[in-house]
Design a protein around this motif. Structure first.
Motif, PDB file in Angstrom:
ATOM      1  N   ALA A   6      -4.577  -1.758  -2.461  1.00 57.65           N
ATOM      2  CA  ALA A   6      -3.405  -1.616  -3.323  1.00 57.65           C
ATOM      3  C   ALA A   6      -2.142  -1.914  -2.531  1.00 57.65           C
ATOM      4  O   ALA A   6      -2.091  -1.721  -1.313  1.00 57.65           O
ATOM      5  N   ASP A  10       1.615  -2.178  -7.085  1.00 57.13           N
ATOM      6  CA  ASP A  10       0.621  -1.564  -7.973  1.00 57.13           C
ATOM      7  C   ASP A  10       0.993  -0.164  -8.450  1.00 57.13           C
ATOM      8  O   ASP A  10       0.235   0.451  -9.202  1.00 57.13           O
ATOM      9  N   ALA A  13       0.904   0.355 -12.306  1.00 57.06           N
ATOM     10  CA  ALA A  13      -0.444   0.191 -12.849  1.00 57.06           C
ATOM     11  C   ALA A  13      -1.348   1.345 -12.421  1.00 57.06           C
ATOM     12  O   ALA A  13      -2.166   1.827 -13.209  1.00 57.06           O
ATOM     13  N   VAL A  60      -8.352  -0.863  -5.021  1.00 59.68           N
ATOM     14  CA  VAL A  60      -8.396  -1.011  -6.471  1.00 59.68           C
ATOM     15  C   VAL A  60      -9.466  -2.028  -6.856  1.00 59.68           C
ATOM     16  O   VAL A  60      -9.812  -2.922  -6.085  1.00 59.68           O
ATOM     17  N   LEU A  67      -6.241  -3.528 -13.566  1.00 58.36           N
ATOM     18  CA  LEU A  67      -6.880  -2.488 -12.767  1.00 58.36           C
ATOM     19  C   LEU A  67      -7.743  -1.610 -13.666  1.00 58.36           C
ATOM     20  O   LEU A  67      -7.295  -1.140 -14.712  1.00 58.36           O
ATOM     21  N   TYR A  70     -10.049   2.842  -9.048  1.00 54.05           N
ATOM     22  CA  TYR A  70      -9.472   2.926  -7.713  1.00 54.05           C
ATOM     23  C   TYR A  70     -10.086   4.089  -6.951  1.00 54.05           C
ATOM     24  O   TYR A  70     -10.650   5.015  -7.531  1.00 54.05           O
TER      25      TYR A  70
END
Length: 167
Positions: A6, A10, A13, A60, A67, A70
């Motif tokens: 990541a 990010d 998200a 991720v 996405l 994770y």
């Protein structure tokens, strides 16, 4: 599926993904107030701070650029007595449509490798006692029970189990 580290870009998200996965799995268990209070821990600014902190590592999984899962490693925060050099799996979240695919094992393999690369010799996590699917998953990797833990969702306390994997 694309697995990657990541980045700061990010944060939004990951905020949305963290909230969505928690709500779809556990949202029905809590009052709206307690759920809303807990979801604040997934605010974009919290994610941005952790993504900027080298003590954390986030991997991720993306499908078609979105996405869907994770894993987040970080410094220990759970109430346990370490036996060595610990690190904590803070979250391993996968959206339900991708349960049973290769995503969770790929993220767990990364988690273990990254923990070792960071010099940890033990990996801790907490799991909700009634999340049988997740408990079976962690047991397959060799995690063992350490102690119970009161996981707070707002003012509501759930019983979690702290688990440990010797690396």
């Amino acid at each position: 599926m694309i697995l990657r580290d990541a980045t700061a870009a990010d944060a939004d998200a990951l905020s949305a993904l963290g909230k969505a996965t928690f709500v779809e799995t556990f949202g029905h268990l809590y009052s709206p107030e307690n759920l809303a209070a807990f979801l604040e821990t997934h605010a974009p600014d919290h994610w941005a701070a952790q993504l900027a902190d080298p003590a954390y590592a986030v991997r991720v999984a993306a499908i078609d650029g979105t996405l869907v899962a994770y894993a987040k490693l970080g410094p220990p925060s759970l109430p346990f007595t370490p036996q060595g050099r610990p690190i904590e799996l803070r979250q391993l979240y996968v959206l339900k449509p991708w349960h049973g695919t290769a995503i969770a094992p790929a993220l767990m393999d990364w988690t273990i490798a990254e923990a070792r690369a960071r010099g940890a010799d033990e990996l801790y996590l907490s799991v909700f006692t009634d999340n049988h699917r997740a408990r079976r998953f962690y047991e397959r990797y060799g995690f063992v029970f350490v102690q119970p833990y009161a996981f707070m969702v707002g003012t509501h306390a759930d019983e979690d189990h702290i688990l440990r994997l010797a690396l």
